[in-house]
Design a protein around this motif. Structure first.
Motif, PDB file in Angstrom:
ATOM      1  N   HIS A 149       6.877   1.467 -10.951  1.00  0.00           N
ATOM      2  CA  HIS A 149       7.653   1.538  -9.366  1.00  0.00           C
ATOM      3  C   HIS A 149       7.582   2.953  -8.936  1.00  0.00           C
ATOM      4  O   HIS A 149       7.365   3.092  -7.722  1.00  0.00           O
ATOM      5  CB  HIS A 149       9.032   1.146  -9.642  1.00  0.00           C
ATOM      6  CG  HIS A 149       9.855   1.146  -8.535  1.00  0.00           C
ATOM      7  ND1 HIS A 149       9.290   0.073  -7.269  1.00  0.00           N
ATOM      8  CD2 HIS A 149      11.056   1.642  -8.041  1.00  0.00           C
ATOM      9  CE1 HIS A 149      10.424   0.233  -6.364  1.00  0.00           C
ATOM     10  NE2 HIS A 149      11.208   1.195  -6.820  1.00  0.00           N
ATOM     11  N   THR A 150       7.572   3.915  -9.696  1.00  0.00           N
ATOM     12  CA  THR A 150       7.509   5.255  -8.939  1.00  0.00           C
ATOM     13  C   THR A 150       6.490   6.086  -9.897  1.00  0.00           C
ATOM     14  O   THR A 150       6.351   6.089 -11.133  1.00  0.00           O
ATOM     15  CB  THR A 150       8.843   6.016  -9.015  1.00  0.00           C
ATOM     16  OG1 THR A 150       9.404   6.236 -10.446  1.00  0.00           O
ATOM     17  CG2 THR A 150       9.735   5.268  -8.081  1.00  0.00           C
ATOM     18  N   PRO A 151       5.852   7.060  -9.313  1.00  0.00           N
ATOM     19  CA  PRO A 151       5.616   7.420  -7.742  1.00  0.00           C
ATOM     20  C   PRO A 151       4.953   6.327  -7.220  1.00  0.00           C
ATOM     21  O   PRO A 151       4.061   5.674  -7.577  1.00  0.00           O
ATOM     22  CB  PRO A 151       5.075   8.733  -7.675  1.00  0.00           C
ATOM     23  CG  PRO A 151       4.103   8.835  -8.809  1.00  0.00           C
ATOM     24  CD  PRO A 151       4.970   8.081 -10.165  1.00  0.00           C
ATOM     25  N   LYS A 152       5.132   6.283  -5.735  1.00  0.00           N
ATOM     26  CA  LYS A 152       4.030   5.374  -4.929  1.00  0.00           C
ATOM     27  C   LYS A 152       3.031   6.564  -4.522  1.00  0.00           C
ATOM     28  O   LYS A 152       2.981   7.552  -4.371  1.00  0.00           O
ATOM     29  CB  LYS A 152       4.653   5.223  -3.696  1.00  0.00           C
ATOM     30  CG  LYS A 152       6.110   4.246  -3.810  1.00  0.00           C
ATOM     31  CD  LYS A 152       5.796   2.710  -4.701  1.00  0.00           C
ATOM     32  CE  LYS A 152       6.920   2.086  -4.729  1.00  0.00           C
ATOM     33  NZ  LYS A 152       6.729   1.067  -5.563  1.00  0.00           N
ATOM     34  N   VAL A 153       1.797   5.739  -4.099  1.00  0.00           N
ATOM     35  CA  VAL A 153       0.657   6.476  -3.680  1.00  0.00           C
ATOM     36  C   VAL A 153       0.124   5.853  -2.364  1.00  0.00           C
ATOM     37  O   VAL A 153       0.369   4.812  -2.177  1.00  0.00           O
ATOM     38  CB  VAL A 153      -0.466   6.273  -4.581  1.00  0.00           C
ATOM     39  CG1 VAL A 153      -0.744   4.910  -5.068  1.00  0.00           C
ATOM     40  CG2 VAL A 153      -1.733   7.367  -4.165  1.00  0.00           C
ATOM     41  N   ALA A 154       0.072   6.814  -1.470  1.00  0.00           N
ATOM     42  CA  ALA A 154      -0.525   6.146  -0.037  1.00  0.00           C
ATOM     43  C   ALA A 154      -1.555   6.999   0.365  1.00  0.00           C
ATOM     44  O   ALA A 154      -1.692   8.230   0.300  1.00  0.00           O
ATOM     45  CB  ALA A 154       0.648   6.476   0.846  1.00  0.00           C
ATOM     46  N   PHE A 155      -2.242   6.425   1.444  1.00  0.00           N
ATOM     47  CA  PHE A 155      -3.468   7.255   2.154  1.00  0.00           C
ATOM     48  C   PHE A 155      -3.296   7.212   3.393  1.00  0.00           C
ATOM     49  O   PHE A 155      -2.594   6.220   4.104  1.00  0.00           O
ATOM     50  CB  PHE A 155      -4.659   6.767   1.666  1.00  0.00           C
ATOM     51  CG  PHE A 155      -5.037   5.286   1.847  1.00  0.00           C
ATOM     52  CD1 PHE A 155      -5.943   4.705   2.976  1.00  0.00           C
ATOM     53  CD2 PHE A 155      -4.652   4.430   0.846  1.00  0.00           C
ATOM     54  CE1 PHE A 155      -6.107   3.574   3.012  1.00  0.00           C
ATOM     55  CE2 PHE A 155      -5.110   3.045   1.164  1.00  0.00           C
ATOM     56  CZ  PHE A 155      -5.819   2.655   2.187  1.00  0.00           C
ATOM     57  N   VAL A 156      -3.348   8.157   4.343  1.00  0.00           N
ATOM     58  CA  VAL A 156      -3.331   8.555   5.677  1.00  0.00           C
ATOM     59  C   VAL A 156      -4.498   8.906   6.210  1.00  0.00           C
ATOM     60  O   VAL A 156      -5.331   9.354   5.787  1.00  0.00           O
ATOM     61  CB  VAL A 156      -2.125   9.559   5.672  1.00  0.00           C
ATOM     62  CG1 VAL A 156      -0.826   9.438   5.165  1.00  0.00           C
ATOM     63  CG2 VAL A 156      -2.712  11.002   5.323  1.00  0.00           C
ATOM     64  N   ALA A 157      -4.318   8.642   7.821  1.00  0.00           N
ATOM     65  CA  ALA A 157      -5.722   8.827   8.656  1.00  0.00           C
ATOM     66  C   ALA A 157      -5.050   9.039  10.011  1.00  0.00           C
ATOM     67  O   ALA A 157      -3.901   8.468  10.239  1.00  0.00           O
ATOM     68  CB  ALA A 157      -6.627   7.837   8.519  1.00  0.00           C
ATOM     69  N   GLY A 158      -5.734   9.645  11.121  1.00  0.00           N
ATOM     70  CA  GLY A 158      -5.273   9.691  12.229  1.00  0.00           C
ATOM     71  C   GLY A 158      -5.448   8.528  12.887  1.00  0.00           C
ATOM     72  O   GLY A 158      -5.842   7.443  12.464  1.00  0.00           O
ATOM     73  N   PRO A 159      -4.828   8.401  13.989  1.00  0.00           N
ATOM     74  CA  PRO A 159      -4.769   6.998  14.878  1.00  0.00           C
ATOM     75  C   PRO A 159      -6.117   6.363  15.112  1.00  0.00           C
ATOM     76  O   PRO A 159      -7.164   6.887  15.234  1.00  0.00           O
ATOM     77  CB  PRO A 159      -4.097   7.500  16.037  1.00  0.00           C
ATOM     78  CG  PRO A 159      -3.632   8.857  16.025  1.00  0.00           C
ATOM     79  CD  PRO A 159      -4.357   9.444  15.021  1.00  0.00           C
ATOM     80  N   ASN A 196      -5.620  11.965   1.828  1.00  0.00           N
ATOM     81  CA  ASN A 196      -6.259  11.524   3.061  1.00  0.00           C
ATOM     82  C   ASN A 196      -7.545  10.249   2.870  1.00  0.00           C
ATOM     83  O   ASN A 196      -8.002  10.129   1.713  1.00  0.00           O
ATOM     84  CB  ASN A 196      -7.185  12.694   3.487  1.00  0.00           C
ATOM     85  CG  ASN A 196      -6.291  13.887   4.239  1.00  0.00           C
ATOM     86  OD1 ASN A 196      -5.526  13.436   4.911  1.00  0.00           O
ATOM     87  ND2 ASN A 196      -6.663  14.988   3.993  1.00  0.00           N
ATOM     88  N   ALA A 197      -7.312   9.523   3.616  1.00  0.00           N
ATOM     89  CA  ALA A 197      -8.118   8.135   3.421  1.00  0.00           C
ATOM     90  C   ALA A 197      -9.749   8.596   3.454  1.00  0.00           C
ATOM     91  O   ALA A 197     -10.451   8.091   2.444  1.00  0.00           O
ATOM     92  CB  ALA A 197      -7.937   7.376   4.624  1.00  0.00           C
ATOM     93  N   GLU A 198     -10.060   9.634   4.138  1.00  0.00           N
ATOM     94  CA  GLU A 198     -11.512   9.925   4.414  1.00  0.00           C
ATOM     95  C   GLU A 198     -12.024  10.528   3.136  1.00  0.00           C
ATOM     96  O   GLU A 198     -13.126  10.253   2.686  1.00  0.00           O
ATOM     97  CB  GLU A 198     -11.407  11.258   5.411  1.00  0.00           C
ATOM     98  CG  GLU A 198     -12.952  11.599   5.507  1.00  0.00           C
ATOM     99  CD  GLU A 198     -12.986  12.594   6.668  1.00  0.00           C
ATOM    100  OE1 GLU A 198     -14.431  12.904   7.093  1.00  0.00           O
ATOM    101  OE2 GLU A 198     -12.212  12.816   7.091  1.00  0.00           O
TER     102      GLU A 198
END
Length: 394
Positions: A272-282, A222-224
Motif C-alpha cells: 500500500h505504501t509508498p505510492k509511485v507516480a510519474f509526472v509530465a508537463g501539460p 519524470n515520465a520522460e
C-alpha cells in the motif's frame, strides 16, 4: 458428513460505500465479533474473507472486493476519545492475491465517506449536526495519526447524498464533500531532506525522484526519463509486465531511501505504501471516459500506481502528495507544473482532471504543509450485514 461440520455463517453488520473513486466495506468497531475488535490475526482473517482474498484468480468472486486496489478496501470507525475529534478511522487495504491486510496508510478517497458513515451510524452527537447546512466531522486517522476534517452537507436532518457535483472517474453526480487534511505529513515532509533525490534502480540506472510524505508516502519521477509521455491510460501500463516490474523496482528503491523499509525485497510485504507516480508537463489527451482533456485545462499530468497497477483516476492521498509537492518550488511536481510559488494545482489523470490545494511554508525545520484540501463525493451503496463462513475466525 455430519451437518454440524458446516455451521451457519457469521453475520456482521456492515455498510458498502463509495467514497471518491474508491469503494469499501465499512464497519462500526462495536459491531465486529469480539475477537476482531482488536488488531491481530482474527481481524485480518475476517476482513480478508469479507473482501474475498486471497484469490489466486485475482477476481474476488467469493467476496465484496472488486478485483482492483480501488475496490479491495475496508474501514473501521469508532467513537474517538481524543479531544476535539468525533471518530477514529482505521483503513485496511486488502491484498487481492496475498493473505494480508496492509495497515500502513490512509485512503483519501474513502475519507470522504467516513464523515457520512459516522453520521448514519449515530457516532456523532446530535447537537453537532445542523438541520440544514454543513456538518464538519472531526476524524482521527488512526493509521497515520493525523486529523482530517470532512465537511458533509445536511438537508432536513439527513446526510445529503444527491447533488450536481461531478468527479472525473465517477459516472454519476452527487453532493460535494470537502475534505481537509490537516498537517498531512507524518514526520519530515521530505524524509531525505532533499527536494530531488538520485535513485539507483536495477535495470534502469540513475533517475531523479522527489520523495515526499504528505497524505501518503509518494515517489514522483519524470515520465520522460522512463520513456513515457504522461498521457498513458490503464491499458498502456497494466498490460506491460516489464513496465509494471520497473515501477515496482522504483517503488522499492524509493521506499528504502525514505527509510520505510530496510531492503528492497521488503517492499513486497508493504504494497500500500509508498505510492509511485510519474509526472509530465501539460499535454492534450483523451481520458478513459472518452472526454478530451486539453493542455490548457491542466497545469501538469500525473499518473500513479496503487498495489502494483496504474490507478484508474487518482488516489485521494496521492492527490494530497501532489498538492503538497506542487506548492514547494523545486520539486519534480512543481517543475512539471511550470515552477514558482502556488497554492493550488490542476492535474490530468487517466479519468480526467482534478484540482487540489495546499498551504506550504518554509520554516527553520524545513518545509511544512499546514493543510491540503480537495472535493470528493460519497454515498451508501448497500447496508445491512455481510456474511462470512463460521470458520473464518481462529
Amino acid at each position: 458428513m455430519a451437518s454440524n461440520a458446516f455451521p451457519p455463517q457469521l453475520k456482521v453488520p456492515a455498510t458498502y460505500m463509495r467514497g471518491g473513486t474508491s469503494k469499501g466495506v465499512f464497519f462500526n468497531l462495536g459491531d465486529l465479533p469480539p475477537a476482531a475488535q482488536v488488531p491481530g490475526e482474527a481481524r485480518d482473517r475476517l476482513l480478508l474473507r469479507v473482501i474475498g482474498s486471497p484469490d489466486p484468480y485475482g477476481k474476488q468472486i467469493d467476496g465484496m472486493g472488486g478485483a482492483t486496489s480501488s475496490t479491495s478496501k475496508t474501514v473501521i470507525v469508532s467513537k474517538s476519545d481524543k479531544p476535539d475529534h468525533d471518530v477514529d478511522y482505521l483503513f485496511g487495504q486488502v491484498s487481492i492475491d496475498q493473505p494480508f491486510v496492509d495497515w500502513s496508510g490512509n485512503c483519501g478517497n474513502l475519507t470522504a465517506a467516513v464523515g457520512p458513515f459516522a453520521i448514519h451510524a449515530g457516532l456523532i452527537p446530535p447537537g453537532r449536526l445542523p438541520q440544514n447546512g454543513i456538518a464538519t466531522v472531526r476524524i482521527w486517522q488512526a493509521n497515520i495519526g493525523q486529523t482530517l476534517l470532512v465537511h458533509v452537507p445536511m438537508k432536513d436532518g439527513q446526510v445529503q447524498e444527491s447533488g450536481d457535483f461531478a468527479l472525473d472517474g465517477v459516472t454519476f453526480a452527487a453532493a460535494e464533500i470537502r475534505v481537509d487534511f490537516m498537517a498531512p505529513g507524518e514526520g519530515a515532509l521530505f524524509p531525505t531532506g532533499n527536494l530531488v533525490n538520485v535513485l539507483e534502480v536495477p535495470g534502469l540506472g540513475t533517475i531523479n525522484a522527489t520523495l515526499i510524505n504528505a497524505g501518503i508516502p509518494t515517489i514522483f519521477v519524470n515520465a520522460e526519463c522512463l520513456g513515457l509521455a504522461g498521457t498513458e491510460l490503464q491499458d498502456d501500463i497494466n498490460n506491460q509486465a516489464d513496465t509494471l516490474a520497473m515501477f515496482e523496482q522504483i517503488r522499492a528503491c524509493g521506499a528504502v531511501k525514505m527509510g520505510l523499509i530496510a531492503r528492497p525485497e521488503d517492499a513486497a510485504r508493504r504494497q500500500h505504501t509508498p505510492k509511485v507516480a510519474f509526472v509530465a508537463g501539460p499535454a492534450s489527451y483523451t481520458a478513459s471516459g472518452g472526454q478530451p482533456v486539453g493542455a490548457n485545462d491542466v497545469d501538469l499530468l500525473v499518473r500513479a500506481l496503487s498495489m502494483g497497477k496504474l490507478h484508474h483516476a487518482m488516489m485521494g492521498t496521492a492527490a494530497v502528495a501532489i498538492a503538497a509537492a506542487a506548492c514547494v518550488p523545486g520539486t519534480l511536481v512543481n517543475l512539471a507544473a511550470g515552477g514558482g510559488d502556488r497554492e493550488s494545482v490542476s492535474f490530468g489523470h487517466p479519468s480526467g482532471t482534478l484540482k487540489v490545494g495546499a498551504q506550504a511554508r518554509h520554516t527553520a525545520e524545513g518545509w511544512q504543509v499546514e493543510r491540503a484540501s480537495m472535493s470528493r463525493s460519497a454515498r451508501i451503496l448497500m447496508e445491512g450485514w455481510v456474511r462470512v463462513p463460521a470458520g473464518t475466525l481462529p
